[in-house]
Enzyme design. Sequence first.
Site, mmCIF file in Angstrom:
data_model
loop_
_atom_site.group_PDB
_atom_site.id
_atom_site.type_symbol
_atom_site.label_atom_id
_atom_site.label_comp_id
_atom_site.label_asym_id
_atom_site.label_seq_id
_atom_site.Cartn_x
_atom_site.Cartn_y
_atom_site.Cartn_z
ATOM 1 N N SER A 143 0.871 -1.175 0.000
ATOM 2 C CA SER A 143 0.000 0.000 0.000
ATOM 3 C C SER A 143 0.910 1.228 0.000
ATOM 4 C CB SER A 143 -0.881 0.008 1.253
ATOM 5 O OG SER A 143 -1.495 1.275 1.451
ATOM 6 N N TYR A 156 -2.690 -1.242 10.494
ATOM 7 C CA TYR A 156 -2.511 -1.427 9.049
ATOM 8 C C TYR A 156 -1.183 -0.830 8.592
ATOM 9 C CZ TYR A 156 -3.743 -1.248 4.045
ATOM 10 O OH TYR A 156 -3.773 -1.402 2.683
#
Length: 265
Positions: A143, A156
Amino acid sequence: MAFEPRTAIVTGSNSGIGRSSAVGLAAAGLDVGITWHRNEAGAHETADEVRALGRRAVVARLDTTDLPGCGDVVESLADQLGGLDVFVNNAGAGASIPFLETTWEDWRRVIATDLDGAFICIQRAARRMIDARRGGRIIAVTSVHEHQPRVGFSAYDAAKHGLGGLIKTAALELGEYGITVNAVAPGEIATHMNADANQDSHTIDRPGVPLGRPGDAREVAAVIAFLASTESSFVTGASWVVDGGMLQMGPQAGSHLTSDEWRQG
């Protein structure tokens, strides 16, 4: 022996980036192992697309929080495919929870899903490739938050930073076996995770992204297909950001914000 990919496994390929990647690799001539966690019907739809391109598809359920059992799924799919040349670690999950409200259970669930399970599956894939002595390609979908944090995403962010570090170290250690290891770091992509799965990304306005829109899953899949190919033979240990230029907006956005709304995520 020159590396010629024939088989691939793409985890979390029942939709979104995973599905587009599986189909893209099939279009490049690879047989594909497809995994799902909750959406079995979606996985079979992906398999149908792969078979429509004339390639074999095998499907299995994968739960990356099943540790270390998730590695057995990789082994089984590789057996059914007759080998494993390309492994795409795409399965993952996020949670938007402020740091001070993140429970130990929240933390462990995200870390197990996005980092622990990735470690197990990538290691199993690497061992298969080493035993086959044909080289290989390992690609992890991380990401942009592998590189920059986001408010409300402490677990995350930690998992994706960790996965990025794992990829770099694996690249150092696996190079002698002819295995390249890279990350692909998407920004906002129009998928079900962002409630935009059925909308053309070119019709969605994103003023804070230099290209003015979110990405399409196929645009991420195209980078993955390159990294899986023979053409990427001298690329390893890199993180390929696919975000429409969003990460370049850091200082620009910081100097132009006029309210504290960003603190809410």
